[in-house]
Write an enzyme that holds these catalytic residues in place. Sequence first.
Site, PDB file in Angstrom:
ATOM      1  NE  ARG A 185      -3.898  -2.254   2.232  1.00 41.16           N
ATOM      2  CZ  ARG A 185      -3.896  -3.579   2.052  1.00 41.16           C
ATOM      3  NH1 ARG A 185      -2.745  -4.229   1.929  1.00 41.16           N
ATOM      4  NH2 ARG A 185      -5.040  -4.247   1.980  1.00 41.16           N
ATOM      5  CG  ASP A 238      -2.375 -14.104   5.442  1.00 33.21           C
ATOM      6  OD1 ASP A 238      -3.160 -14.722   4.694  1.00 33.21           O
ATOM      7  OD2 ASP A 238      -2.043 -12.922   5.236  1.00 33.21           O
TER       8      ASP A 238
HETATM    9  C1  S3P Z   1      -4.203  -8.994   2.425  1.00 34.88           C
HETATM   10  C2  S3P Z   1      -5.453  -9.526   2.643  1.00 34.88           C
HETATM   11  C3  S3P Z   1      -5.704 -10.950   2.901  1.00 34.88           C
HETATM   12  C4  S3P Z   1      -4.420 -11.705   3.240  1.00 34.88           C
HETATM   13  C5  S3P Z   1      -3.283 -11.319   2.349  1.00 34.88           C
HETATM   14  C6  S3P Z   1      -2.993  -9.836   2.460  1.00 34.88           C
HETATM   15  C7  S3P Z   1      -4.083  -7.550   2.167  1.00 34.88           C
HETATM   16  O1  S3P Z   1      -6.261 -11.526   1.749  1.00 34.88           O
HETATM   17  O2  S3P Z   1      -4.640 -13.089   3.167  1.00 34.88           O
HETATM   18  O3  S3P Z   1      -2.110 -12.036   2.689  1.00 34.88           O
HETATM   19  O4  S3P Z   1      -2.948  -7.020   2.229  1.00 34.88           O
HETATM   20  O5  S3P Z   1      -5.107  -6.900   1.920  1.00 34.88           O
HETATM   21  P1  S3P Z   1      -7.858 -11.518   1.476  1.00 34.88           P
HETATM   22  O6  S3P Z   1      -8.300 -10.157   1.258  1.00 34.88           O
HETATM   23  O7  S3P Z   1      -8.029 -12.386   0.253  1.00 34.88           O
HETATM   24  O8  S3P Z   1      -8.451 -12.162   2.707  1.00 34.88           O
END
Ligand code: S3P
Length: 448
Positions: free
Chosen positions: A33, A327
Amino acid sequence: MSGHGEPIPMTSRKGAALKGVAEVPGDKSISHRALILGALSVGETQVTGLLEGQDVLDTAKAMRAFGAEVTRHAAGIWSVNGVGVGGFAEPTNVIDCGNSGTGVRLIMGCMATTAITATFTGDASLNKRPMGRVTDPLALFGARAYGRQGGRLPMTIVGAEFPVPVTYTTPMPSAQVKSAVLLAGLNAPGQTVVIEKEATRDHSERMLAGFGAKITTEVTPEGRVITLTGQPELRAQRVAVPRDPSSAAFPVCAALLAEGSDILVPGVSQNPTRNGLFTTLVEMGADITFENPRTEGGEPVADLRVRYTGDLKGIEVPTERAASMIDEYPVLSVVAACATGTTVMRGVKELRVKESDRIDAMARGLEACGVTIEEDLDTLIVHGLGAAGVPGGATCATHIDHRIAMSFLVLGLASQKPVSVDDGSPIATSFPIFEGLMAGLGAEIARD
Ligand code: S3P
């Protein structure tokens, strides 16, 4: 790289107690981000503590392809000269997001409301993952997506020429979907609203506000209602990336399983939308103290002191905690295997569409190591064998999934016989210093 390099087989085995300080890398979600919002801002964003894992490097490359100037000055120290909201140029080549679902989904979001076309691809894991969850809401803004069957990459997104703002309720708990919609909303006039029934990681909301967007979150009986006012001028920021709780999870769990261990993991984000694993481990009886709580880079952080007790108990992890530790279930299932009693993880079907089907990958590998598992679409149940009870002695398939690889390598530190993984190379996507850091603590993890 969309290709997947040579596999790196690795093995871990029981050895000395883990001791020392584990300085884990910067947060992956915040690193992506920081680069993306820097690219959408006017002026020079300066980032410290950026995770230099392959996933984030692929996002840096993508931001350059859309016209931002992204420079690495020293380890973890980067700057981004942005093009401003709506200022993305059309890339001249395919955008390769490698292994990163977060990268591709967020970048699709932030280009979908600009009148440019971009084609995305990834590695064999990413090209299997569903993109419809992002392209469905992006279509409401006026963007069009042309991908393979089932909404798979490679995929071309034709950005909306005259984007309209959108109100969207996310059908699954996903920060990536929420963030893609918010990033698309940046270049739409008026207010874009995302409603999420369950809270997911809120880095996009925090960072968008930090970069000067008008964004509010209201907690209602229907869920969290996030309202973004479109077409702001985002202003360049200094971003200090805190350490990643999802990476901290590996040395923390390793110390809980390797007899006699006592380690410190400093500066780990304690954002309540991310810290579900630590709450769970404490409920299982883990000795973790949260020292020196403070705020760093806009996130609550603490130093984690972790001591082995050899006395962990299985628990039922509440469904409503799933998003805050999504995660971390693979490594939790390893801890559960070394606890006494049964650990029940419900409401975890999102694990099936991560870098691999993580329920299946963990279930098969744990079974091969002598652990009894029950699973259904949305549930993983691990029957623990106690601190010294897991036989081990198997080679586990990692399915191009960094967290599956690291989880089984943690298991080998506690099991009776060593545990091998067929391919440790994906670890570099999120935790490139894993081997050195674990070796520094005294863990016996080596390439075969
Ligand atoms: C993330 C959101 C999660 C996570 C990924 C990182 C993010 O995924 O599993 O490792 O940075 O927005 P999902 O939005 O598919 O749950």
